[in-house]
Scaffold this motif. Structure first.
Motif, PDB file in Angstrom:
ATOM      1  N   HIS A  49      20.497  11.214  84.536  1.00  8.54           N
ATOM      2  CA  HIS A  49      19.632  11.094  84.147  1.00  8.54           C
ATOM      3  C   HIS A  49      18.653  10.772  85.684  1.00  8.54           C
ATOM      4  O   HIS A  49      19.323  11.304  86.342  1.00  8.54           O
ATOM      5  CB  HIS A  49      20.122   9.483  83.858  1.00  8.54           C
ATOM      6  N   CYS A  50      17.451  10.837  85.105  1.00 12.51           N
ATOM      7  CA  CYS A  50      16.772  10.888  86.865  1.00 12.51           C
ATOM      8  C   CYS A  50      17.006   8.729  87.546  1.00 12.51           C
ATOM      9  O   CYS A  50      16.828   8.389  86.640  1.00 12.51           O
ATOM     10  CB  CYS A  50      15.224  10.978  86.387  1.00 12.51           C
ATOM     11  N   PRO A  51      16.926   9.631  89.059  1.00 12.77           N
ATOM     12  CA  PRO A  51      17.551   7.743  89.292  1.00 12.77           C
ATOM     13  C   PRO A  51      16.645   7.497  88.985  1.00 12.77           C
ATOM     14  O   PRO A  51      16.683   5.842  89.608  1.00 12.77           O
ATOM     15  CB  PRO A  51      17.737   8.406  90.619  1.00 12.77           C
ATOM     16  N   SER A  52      15.172   7.658  89.464  1.00 15.07           N
ATOM     17  CA  SER A  52      13.941   7.293  89.601  1.00 15.07           C
ATOM     18  C   SER A  52      13.391   6.476  88.052  1.00 15.07           C
ATOM     19  O   SER A  52      13.012   5.052  87.689  1.00 15.07           O
ATOM     20  CB  SER A  52      12.972   8.289  90.014  1.00 15.07           C
ATOM     21  N   CYS A  53      13.604   7.079  86.891  1.00 14.98           N
ATOM     22  CA  CYS A  53      12.701   6.778  86.025  1.00 14.98           C
ATOM     23  C   CYS A  53      13.337   6.682  84.521  1.00 14.98           C
ATOM     24  O   CYS A  53      13.731   6.737  83.340  1.00 14.98           O
ATOM     25  CB  CYS A  53      11.603   7.595  84.999  1.00 14.98           C
ATOM     26  N   LYS A  54      15.177   6.920  84.921  1.00 15.18           N
ATOM     27  CA  LYS A  54      16.324   6.879  84.109  1.00 15.18           C
ATOM     28  C   LYS A  54      15.980   7.739  82.617  1.00 15.18           C
ATOM     29  O   LYS A  54      17.182   7.873  81.847  1.00 15.18           O
ATOM     30  CB  LYS A  54      16.369   5.737  83.204  1.00 15.18           C
ATOM     31  N   LYS A  74      10.121  18.852  91.328  1.00 14.79           N
ATOM     32  CA  LYS A  74      10.146  16.937  90.678  1.00 14.79           C
ATOM     33  C   LYS A  74      10.951  16.877  89.342  1.00 14.79           C
ATOM     34  O   LYS A  74      11.268  17.832  88.949  1.00 14.79           O
ATOM     35  CB  LYS A  74       8.579  16.943  90.686  1.00 14.79           C
ATOM     36  N   CYS A  75      11.003  15.734  89.252  1.00 15.54           N
ATOM     37  CA  CYS A  75      11.649  14.926  87.726  1.00 15.54           C
ATOM     38  C   CYS A  75      10.361  15.232  86.623  1.00 15.54           C
ATOM     39  O   CYS A  75       9.305  15.586  86.767  1.00 15.54           O
ATOM     40  CB  CYS A  75      11.353  13.617  87.874  1.00 15.54           C
ATOM     41  N   ALA A  76      11.254  16.124  85.289  1.00 17.04           N
ATOM     42  CA  ALA A  76      10.210  16.540  84.205  1.00 17.04           C
ATOM     43  C   ALA A  76       9.722  15.537  83.503  1.00 17.04           C
ATOM     44  O   ALA A  76       8.431  15.518  82.759  1.00 17.04           O
ATOM     45  CB  ALA A  76      10.554  17.284  83.313  1.00 17.04           C
ATOM     46  N   ALA A  77      10.060  14.248  83.879  1.00 23.17           N
ATOM     47  CA  ALA A  77       9.608  13.247  82.650  1.00 23.17           C
ATOM     48  C   ALA A  77       8.141  12.494  84.228  1.00 23.17           C
ATOM     49  O   ALA A  77       7.545  12.388  83.685  1.00 23.17           O
ATOM     50  CB  ALA A  77      10.847  12.299  82.359  1.00 23.17           C
ATOM     51  N   CYS A  78       8.918  12.056  85.247  1.00 32.17           N
ATOM     52  CA  CYS A  78       8.291  11.129  85.378  1.00 32.17           C
ATOM     53  C   CYS A  78       7.071  11.089  87.158  1.00 32.17           C
ATOM     54  O   CYS A  78       6.919  10.492  87.607  1.00 32.17           O
ATOM     55  CB  CYS A  78       8.956   9.941  85.978  1.00 32.17           C
ATOM     56  N   GLY A  79       7.793  12.796  87.416  1.00 30.01           N
ATOM     57  CA  GLY A  79       7.001  13.268  88.737  1.00 30.01           C
ATOM     58  C   GLY A  79       8.104  13.242  89.710  1.00 30.01           C
ATOM     59  O   GLY A  79       7.347  13.466  90.473  1.00 30.01           O
ATOM     60  N   TRP A  80       8.985  12.013  90.232  1.00 30.35           N
ATOM     61  CA  TRP A  80      10.053  11.909  91.221  1.00 30.35           C
ATOM     62  C   TRP A  80      10.056  12.949  91.878  1.00 30.35           C
ATOM     63  O   TRP A  80      10.489  14.202  91.470  1.00 30.35           O
ATOM     64  CB  TRP A  80      10.804  11.081  90.752  1.00 30.35           C
ATOM     65  N   ARG A  81       9.840  13.023  93.035  1.00 33.07           N
ATOM     66  CA  ARG A  81      10.224  13.898  94.001  1.00 33.07           C
ATOM     67  C   ARG A  81      11.994  14.018  94.211  1.00 33.07           C
ATOM     68  O   ARG A  81      11.767  13.234  94.788  1.00 33.07           O
ATOM     69  CB  ARG A  81       9.434  13.863  95.708  1.00 33.07           C
TER      70      ARG A  81
END
Ligand code: ZN
Length: 304
Positions: A49-54, A74-81
């Motif tokens: 999972h994305c460490p930023s938005c889970k 970038k994360c596909a869901a939240c754009g976290w770099r």
């Protein structure tokens, strides 16, 4: 050796994708092993999972290296770099498996030992770099593994080893079946890691830094090295014998001083800056394993 007659670059093409996948798993270990909560340390069954938005990561976004390039980092869901560390670790993972057989004969125990050591160093470098943690859950099994790798020589003491060296020269040597530390692509066979050298490496690896720490504590009144560093030297000693382990300790300490002293002067923090010593040990290890004996003989040549 079944695959020995394949051209090495075909083997590289075949092995590199698996190396990328192992690199991807290294990322999971680097992210999850230093976590506080036991359920966050699950590295087996929990989905990525994305460490930023889970958000769960879609399988096609999780393809090593290419997923990161496709998503442009970038994360596909939240754009976290996504930190460059992720594709970097995957790339290094691919390089380890894709290139180890250029140096160590493919399919031999020494090849397996070198590959395991390389992946372990990759993980420990980054857990120490990002969190200043060298997880016990990796280092204790590595200590046992290092000694286990030296044991087959008890059953089959010596055997004639053959390997292709540079310039189509066939290198032959009577050597222990395992423990053998050849780097034929570089300079012929290295001396064997005997089971005695492995056990001594384990013991001295743990003991020598403890002694150094006592001296350091007497001067500076704080610990110079953490317990994780002792354990790392202990398993490196079990893998490569006590001699190379001491080489790794001194080279690592030298690298640490080369980085740490200017940093200390620059920050004027009075020596309280904690450096991730495990990172320096990880950098020193391949240098010593590949060139340790040549460096040592050169040093003796200069001194003698
Ligand atoms: Zn996200």
């Amino acid at each position: 050796m079944p695959f020995l007659d394949l051209p090495p670059w075909i083997l590289s093409l075949f092995l590199a994708p698996f190396g990328l996948m192992l690199g991807s798993f290294c990322n999971v270990l680097i992210h999850r092993l230093p976590q506080e909560a036991p359920e966050d340390r699950n590295v087996v069954t929990k989905a990525s999972h994305c460490p930023s938005c889970k958000a769960k990561i879609k399988p096609w976004h999780n393809v090593p290296l290419f997923g990161w390039l496709w998503l442009r980092g970038k994360c596909a869901a939240c754009g976290w770099r996504i930190p460059v560390r992720y594709p970097l670790v995957e790339l290094l993972g691919g390089l380890i498996l894709g290139s180890a057989h250029w140096v160590f004969p493919f399919g031999t125990l020494i090849w397996l030992k070198a590959v395991i050591c390389a992946y372990a160093l990759l993980v420990l470098f980054f857990t120490d770099f990002t969190e200043m943690i060298l997880p016990d859950v990796l280092q204790f099994p590595l200590m046992a593994l290092g000694v286990l790798f030296a044991l087959p020589q008890l059953a089959r003491p010596e055997t004639l080893m053959k390997a292709w060296g540079s310039g189509d020269t066939l290198i032959q040597a009577l050597a222990f079946h395992n423990g053998l530390q050849p780097a034929p692509a570089y300079h012929g066979f290295e001396p064997t890691v005997t089971w005695q050298a492995s056990l001594l490496g384990l013991a001295i690896g743990y003991g020598a830094p403890a002694l150094l720490n006592l001296i350091y504590k007497a001067i500076r009144k704080t610990d110079g090295l953490g317990m994780g560093d002792f354990k790392m030297l202990a398993w490196l000693g079990a893998f490569w014998g006590w001699g190379p382990m001491l080489g790794i300790l001194f080279l690592g300490a030298g690298l640490g001083a080369a980085v740490g002293v200017p940093l200390m002067l620059f920050r004027r923090s009075g020596g309280q800056t904690m450096l991730p010593f495990g990172c320096f040990l990880a950098l020193a290890t391949p240098v010593v394993v590949f060139f340790g004996r040549a460096l040592w003989l050169g040093y003796l040549g200069v001194v003698g």
